[in-house]
Design an enzyme around this catalytic site. Structure first.
Site, mmCIF file in Angstrom:
data_model
loop_
_atom_site.group_PDB
_atom_site.id
_atom_site.type_symbol
_atom_site.label_atom_id
_atom_site.label_comp_id
_atom_site.label_asym_id
_atom_site.label_seq_id
_atom_site.Cartn_x
_atom_site.Cartn_y
_atom_site.Cartn_z
ATOM 1 N N ASN A 56 -4.589 -4.059 10.849
ATOM 2 C CA ASN A 56 -5.479 -3.166 10.101
ATOM 3 C C ASN A 56 -6.668 -4.010 9.656
ATOM 4 O O ASN A 56 -6.561 -4.779 8.712
ATOM 5 C CB ASN A 56 -4.730 -2.580 8.897
ATOM 6 C CG ASN A 56 -5.644 -1.756 8.003
ATOM 7 O OD1 ASN A 56 -6.787 -1.484 8.352
ATOM 8 N ND2 ASN A 56 -5.127 -1.356 6.843
ATOM 9 N N TRP A 57 -7.771 -3.842 10.375
ATOM 10 C CA TRP A 57 -8.935 -4.695 10.106
ATOM 11 C C TRP A 57 -9.660 -4.294 8.823
ATOM 12 O O TRP A 57 -10.560 -5.010 8.379
ATOM 13 C CB TRP A 57 -9.911 -4.655 11.282
ATOM 14 C CG TRP A 57 -9.350 -5.197 12.573
ATOM 15 C CD1 TRP A 57 -8.110 -5.760 12.773
ATOM 16 C CD2 TRP A 57 -10.003 -5.230 13.848
ATOM 17 N NE1 TRP A 57 -7.964 -6.136 14.083
ATOM 18 C CE2 TRP A 57 -9.118 -5.818 14.772
ATOM 19 C CE3 TRP A 57 -11.253 -4.802 14.303
ATOM 20 C CZ2 TRP A 57 -9.431 -6.000 16.114
ATOM 21 C CZ3 TRP A 57 -11.580 -4.980 15.643
ATOM 22 C CH2 TRP A 57 -10.681 -5.574 16.534
ATOM 23 N N LYS A 58 -9.312 -3.133 8.291
ATOM 24 C CA LYS A 58 -10.004 -2.605 7.096
ATOM 25 C C LYS A 58 -11.520 -2.605 7.346
ATOM 26 O O LYS A 58 -11.939 -2.418 8.484
ATOM 27 C CB LYS A 58 -9.579 -3.395 5.854
ATOM 28 C CG LYS A 58 -8.053 -3.443 5.720
ATOM 29 C CD LYS A 58 -7.556 -3.930 4.398
ATOM 30 C CE LYS A 58 -6.023 -3.944 4.419
ATOM 31 N NZ LYS A 58 -5.451 -4.367 3.132
ATOM 32 N N HIS A 82 -2.595 4.838 3.383
ATOM 33 C CA HIS A 82 -2.660 3.441 2.934
ATOM 34 C C HIS A 82 -2.914 3.418 1.429
ATOM 35 O O HIS A 82 -3.639 4.265 0.900
ATOM 36 C CB HIS A 82 -3.775 2.715 3.691
ATOM 37 C CG HIS A 82 -3.737 1.236 3.494
ATOM 38 N ND1 HIS A 82 -4.193 0.640 2.340
ATOM 39 C CD2 HIS A 82 -3.257 0.242 4.278
ATOM 40 C CE1 HIS A 82 -4.003 -0.667 2.436
ATOM 41 N NE2 HIS A 82 -3.427 -0.932 3.596
ATOM 42 N N GLU A 103 -4.813 1.730 -0.307
ATOM 43 C CA GLU A 103 -6.242 1.703 -0.663
ATOM 44 C C GLU A 103 -6.837 3.102 -0.585
ATOM 45 O O GLU A 103 -7.723 3.444 -1.380
ATOM 46 C CB GLU A 103 -6.985 0.707 0.252
ATOM 47 C CG GLU A 103 -6.642 -0.729 -0.113
ATOM 48 C CD GLU A 103 -6.669 -1.715 1.043
ATOM 49 O OE1 GLU A 103 -7.269 -1.431 2.089
ATOM 50 O OE2 GLU A 103 -6.043 -2.795 0.886
ATOM 51 N N GLU A 119 4.463 -0.997 2.386
ATOM 52 C CA GLU A 119 3.459 -1.953 1.926
ATOM 53 C C GLU A 119 3.458 -1.992 0.399
ATOM 54 O O GLU A 119 2.800 -1.168 -0.248
ATOM 55 C CB GLU A 119 2.065 -1.540 2.421
ATOM 56 C CG GLU A 119 1.919 -1.569 3.930
ATOM 57 C CD GLU A 119 0.473 -1.838 4.351
ATOM 58 O OE1 GLU A 119 0.291 -2.717 5.195
ATOM 59 O OE2 GLU A 119 -0.446 -1.199 3.819
ATOM 60 N N GLY A 172 -3.092 -8.284 0.280
ATOM 61 C CA GLY A 172 -4.269 -9.113 0.054
ATOM 62 C C GLY A 172 -4.122 -10.121 -1.070
ATOM 63 O O GLY A 172 -5.101 -10.719 -1.506
ATOM 64 N N SER A 229 0.411 -9.280 3.002
ATOM 65 C CA SER A 229 0.292 -10.726 3.141
ATOM 66 C C SER A 229 1.204 -11.311 4.227
ATOM 67 O O SER A 229 1.704 -12.429 4.085
ATOM 68 C CB SER A 229 0.522 -11.424 1.799
ATOM 69 O OG SER A 229 -0.459 -11.010 0.857
ATOM 70 N N GLY A 288 -3.048 -7.134 7.572
ATOM 71 C CA GLY A 288 -4.450 -7.029 7.173
ATOM 72 C C GLY A 288 -5.195 -8.306 7.501
ATOM 73 O O GLY A 288 -5.569 -8.556 8.652
ATOM 74 N N GLY A 289 -5.394 -9.148 6.495
ATOM 75 C CA GLY A 289 -6.223 -10.355 6.631
ATOM 76 C C GLY A 289 -5.910 -11.204 7.858
ATOM 77 O O GLY A 289 -6.828 -11.632 8.578
HETATM 78 P P1 13P Z 1 -2.892 -8.046 3.965
HETATM 79 O O1 13P Z 1 -2.121 -8.450 5.192
HETATM 80 O O2 13P Z 1 -4.298 -8.562 3.960
HETATM 81 O O3 13P Z 1 -2.146 -8.315 2.716
HETATM 82 O O4 13P Z 1 -3.065 -6.448 4.052
HETATM 83 C C1 13P Z 1 -1.941 -5.670 4.288
HETATM 84 C C2 13P Z 1 -2.380 -4.289 4.542
HETATM 85 O O5 13P Z 1 -2.846 -3.610 3.657
HETATM 86 C C3 13P Z 1 -2.259 -3.782 5.908
HETATM 87 O O6 13P Z 1 -2.460 -2.414 5.966
#
Ligand code: 13P
Length: 250
Positions: A9-11, A94, A96, A166, A172, A211, A232-233
């Site tokens: 998930n590149w956000k 998600h 967010e 999640e 993050g 993470s 994510g990251g």
């Molecule tokens: P991180 O891997 O950056 O913690 O993000 C997780 C995430 O929200 C994937 O959807």
């Protein structure tokens, strides 16, 4: 036997040049994978990423979608548009989206139904905040988020779906759920699904997100009910993402 899935998930990150570089590295590594790999770029780059995914085994997904089919919804993107661009998956609910954009369980359920009806595979995200975990409400929260969709959509709509656990406090932050914490919640999610349909519960993939990195992926994925990750990251770094994919395939 469930095939592991690792989804990036590149956000809201990247630009054209960055994406060309990242996808070149990922497609080179993609060949002989025994797992499913998915990338979910920002919507404006779906076409660019499709240029890479159409000639390799990496699947394409979106990070969000409208629950409405079309019309006067400024700034929104429809399921038909995602289909048109070759998306196979869409991330829904998600944390967010829930916390920053006010998506309720009801909206998430509506999106889930619309996605399945349009032929896309939803990745339904659930997870508790730190406060909820510390008050011992984790399973209650995850159960509420999941049952809202099961009750509204019906369990049959989960046959091609994916669930992602999640924990909000792990997203993050560099803080990962322990393997035991992840397995406990994943098993609870599978048990909740099994109350409605044990066959679907046994075959559905439940991803862990929060993470995930190259160093902790193997330990998380070794758990019986952890079928891969929503990353994510670390999905923005080719070598890290490839290492996470290898951990899922091991
Ligand atoms: P991180 O891997 O950056 O913690 O993000 C997780 C995430 O929200 C994937 O959807």
């Amino acid at each position: 036997m469930r095939t592991a899935l690792v989804a990036g998930n590149w956000k809201m990150n990247g630009d054209s040049a960055f994406i060309n570089e990242l996808m070149s590295s990922l497609t080179t590594a993609a060949g002989s994978s025994n797992i499913d790999v998915l990338v979910c770029p920002p919507a404006v780059y779906l076409s660019q990423v499709k240029e890479f995914t159409q000639s390799c085994s990496i699947a394409l997904g979106a990070q969000n979608v409208s629950e409405h089919p079309n019309g006067a919804f400024t700034g929104e993107i429809s399921l038909a548009m995602l289909n048109d661009l070759g998306c196979e998956y869409v991330i829904l609910g998600h944390s967010e989206r829930r916390s920053l954009y006010g998506e309720t369980d009801t909206v998430v359920a509506d999106k889930f139904i619309a996605a399945v009806d349009a032929g896309l595979k939803p990745i339904l995200c659930v997870g508790e905040t730190l406060e909820e975990r510390e008050s011992g409400a984790t399973i209650d929260i995850v159960s509420r988020q999941l049952k809202a969709v099961i009750d509204s959509a019906g369990i049959d709509k989960f046959s091609d779906a994916v669930v992602a656990y999640e924990p909000v406090w792990a997203i993050g932050t560099g803080k990962t759920a322990t393997a035991e914490q992840a397995q406990e919640v994943h098993a609870a999610i599978r048990a909740i699904l099994a109350e409605s349909d044990s066959v679907i519960a046994a075959k559905i993939r439940i991803l862990y997100g929060g993470s995930v990195n190259a160093a902790n992926a193997a330990e998380l994925f070794a758990n019986e009910d952890v079928d891969g990750g929503l990353v994510g990251g670390a999905s923005l770094k080719a070598n890290d993402f490839i290492a996470i994919c290898h951990a899922a395939g091991a």
